[in-house]
Scaffold this motif. Structure first.
Motif, PDB file in Angstrom:
ATOM      1  N   PHE A  33       0.849  -1.189   0.000  1.00 52.10           N
ATOM      2  CA  PHE A  33       0.000   0.000   0.000  1.00 52.10           C
ATOM      3  C   PHE A  33       0.888   1.243   0.000  1.00 52.10           C
ATOM      4  CE2 PHE A  33      -2.152  -3.280   2.597  1.00 52.10           C
ATOM      5  CZ  PHE A  33      -3.267  -3.501   1.812  1.00 52.10           C
ATOM      6  N   MET A  34       0.399   2.304  -0.608  1.00 53.00           N
ATOM      7  CA  MET A  34       1.169   3.544  -0.605  1.00 53.00           C
ATOM      8  C   MET A  34       0.267   4.748  -0.431  1.00 53.00           C
ATOM      9  SD  MET A  34       2.170   4.556  -4.510  1.00 53.00           S
ATOM     10  CE  MET A  34       2.286   6.271  -3.965  1.00 53.00           C
ATOM     11  N   ALA A  35       0.884   5.837   0.027  1.00 56.65           N
ATOM     12  CA  ALA A  35       0.209   7.124   0.200  1.00 56.65           C
ATOM     13  C   ALA A  35       1.277   8.203   0.079  1.00 56.65           C
ATOM     14  CB  ALA A  35      -0.473   7.190   1.570  1.00 56.65           C
ATOM     15  N   PRO A  36       0.870   9.462  -0.102  1.00 52.05           N
ATOM     16  CA  PRO A  36       1.871  10.540  -0.073  1.00 52.05           C
ATOM     17  C   PRO A  36       2.565  10.568   1.285  1.00 52.05           C
ATOM     18  CG  PRO A  36      -0.215  11.330  -0.967  1.00 52.05           C
ATOM     19  CD  PRO A  36      -0.479   9.970  -0.417  1.00 52.05           C
ATOM     20  N   ALA A  37       3.863  10.817   1.296  1.00 49.07           N
ATOM     21  CA  ALA A  37       4.596  10.866   2.556  1.00 49.07           C
ATOM     22  C   ALA A  37       4.094  12.011   3.427  1.00 49.07           C
ATOM     23  CB  ALA A  37       6.092  11.036   2.286  1.00 49.07           C
ATOM     24  N   PRO A  38       3.946  11.792   4.730  1.00 46.18           N
ATOM     25  CA  PRO A  38       3.538  12.888   5.614  1.00 46.18           C
ATOM     26  C   PRO A  38       4.494  14.067   5.490  1.00 46.18           C
ATOM     27  CG  PRO A  38       3.513  10.789   6.778  1.00 46.18           C
ATOM     28  CD  PRO A  38       4.163  10.534   5.462  1.00 46.18           C
ATOM     29  N   GLY A  39       3.926  15.271   5.460  1.00 49.98           N
ATOM     30  CA  GLY A  39       4.747  16.464   5.358  1.00 49.98           C
ATOM     31  C   GLY A  39       4.938  16.972   3.950  1.00 49.98           C
ATOM     32  N   THR A  40       4.620  16.127   2.928  1.00 51.79           N
ATOM     33  CA  THR A  40       4.713  16.615   1.559  1.00 51.79           C
ATOM     34  C   THR A  40       3.508  17.505   1.265  1.00 51.79           C
ATOM     35  OG1 THR A  40       3.614  14.592   0.763  1.00 51.79           O
ATOM     36  CG2 THR A  40       6.020  14.625   0.739  1.00 51.79           C
ATOM     37  N   SER A  41       3.615  18.294   0.227  1.00 49.12           N
ATOM     38  CA  SER A  41       2.590  19.288  -0.092  1.00 49.12           C
ATOM     39  C   SER A  41       1.212  18.659  -0.262  1.00 49.12           C
ATOM     40  CB  SER A  41       2.968  20.023  -1.380  1.00 49.12           C
ATOM     41  OG  SER A  41       1.991  20.974  -1.727  1.00 49.12           O
ATOM     42  N   GLY A  42       0.258  19.115   0.555  1.00 54.14           N
ATOM     43  CA  GLY A  42      -1.114  18.645   0.463  1.00 54.14           C
ATOM     44  C   GLY A  42      -1.373  17.289   1.093  1.00 54.14           C
ATOM     45  N   ALA A  43      -0.352  16.649   1.658  1.00 53.98           N
ATOM     46  CA  ALA A  43      -0.526  15.312   2.228  1.00 53.98           C
ATOM     47  C   ALA A  43      -1.223  15.369   3.577  1.00 53.98           C
ATOM     48  CB  ALA A  43       0.829  14.626   2.379  1.00 53.98           C
ATOM     49  N   THR A  44      -2.174  14.463   3.787  1.00 52.47           N
ATOM     50  CA  THR A  44      -2.866  14.328   5.067  1.00 52.47           C
ATOM     51  C   THR A  44      -2.655  12.924   5.640  1.00 52.47           C
ATOM     52  OG1 THR A  44      -4.915  13.682   3.937  1.00 52.47           O
ATOM     53  CG2 THR A  44      -4.615  16.027   4.435  1.00 52.47           C
ATOM     54  N   THR A  45      -1.616  12.257   5.189  1.00 53.75           N
ATOM     55  CA  THR A  45      -1.363  10.873   5.566  1.00 53.75           C
ATOM     56  C   THR A  45      -1.095  10.739   7.061  1.00 53.75           C
ATOM     57  OG1 THR A  45      -0.428  10.436   3.376  1.00 53.75           O
ATOM     58  CG2 THR A  45       0.080   8.857   5.120  1.00 53.75           C
TER      59      THR A  45
END
Length: 231
Positions: A17-29
């Motif tokens: 599974f993947m998601a945008p890394a926390p702290g990247t622009s617009g990420a709410t992971t």
């Protein structure tokens, strides 16, 4: 500690599974803190689809340098030079996640001169590509024993060639390396009784028995009860 064959583990089932890394622009992971159920994606993550039969390779590594001294023919200390945590997998689904990871770019819908969707999608390969960060979760399970690796920050560090053939499916071979995240590369979660505390994961087993009742107003009925018991 005595040898215990019950502690031998296989990984017949698993998912990436993947998601945008926390702290990247617009990420709410939000990073998962539970081991999950071995099937569903963690909240905010998306499944990467089928992986080829070679499965997933996880490699933690530490590079060290010996400290040699005049008084000894062998090192007296080893100093850490570098550390890494790497995941390799070959994905076999042509979907948005796998193709964007492999080509390192985003798909966009092609519009006509009236700004209407044409049903064609385009992915532009830049001559100066930008590397994007992702958060990766690797799940695997054997019956009720679950394991989960969470990598908060990672990047694709290597890609294999895709071969297009008549009789074999196209595959995306990816190597993903963990990046530093506040002093950690990632963490592992499990419900396996690693510490020997006697807390075992729930396992569903069939329970078949005969229930014959006798009361103050007895009857002559005999019933058979079949169900599933969680122990």
């Amino acid at each position: 500690m005595a040898n215990d064959a019950k502690k031998i583990r296989f990984a017949p089932n698993g998912n990436l599974f993947m998601a945008p890394a926390p702290g990247t622009s617009g990420a709410t992971t939000v990073l998962p803190t539970d081991v999950g159920d071995g099937k569903a994606a963690p909240a905010g993550y998306r499944g990467m689809g089928y992986v080829d039969e070679g499965g997933v390779t996880i490699t933690p590594s530490i590079e060290t340098q010996p400290v040699n001294v005049w008084q000894s023919a062998v090192p007296v200390l080893y100093n850490v030079q570098a550390a890494a945590f790497q995941v390799k997998a070959t994905l076999v689904e042509f979907n948005q996640l796998t193709t964007e990871l492999f080509f390192g770019a985003k798909w966009v819908a092609v519009k006509d001169d009236k700004n209407q969707d044409t049903g064609t999608y385009r992915l532009d390969l830049s001559s100066t590509p930008e590397l994007s960060e992702l958060s990766l979760v690797v799940d695997w399970a054997q019956k009720g024993v679950l394991y989960r690796v969470v990598i908060p920050r990672a990047m694709v560090s290597d890609r294999g060639a895709i071969t297009l053939q008549r009789a074999e499916a196209g595959k995306f071979e990816l190597t993903i390396d963990a990046l530093d995240s506040d002093g950690t590369l990632g963490y592992v979660l499990t419900n396996d009784d690693i510490l020997g505390l006697g807390v075992n994961p729930p396992v569903s087993v069939p329970d078949t028995g005969t229930d014959t009742g006798t009361g103050s107003n007895p009857g002559t009925g005999t019933g058979t009860e079949t169900g599933t018991e969680t122990v």
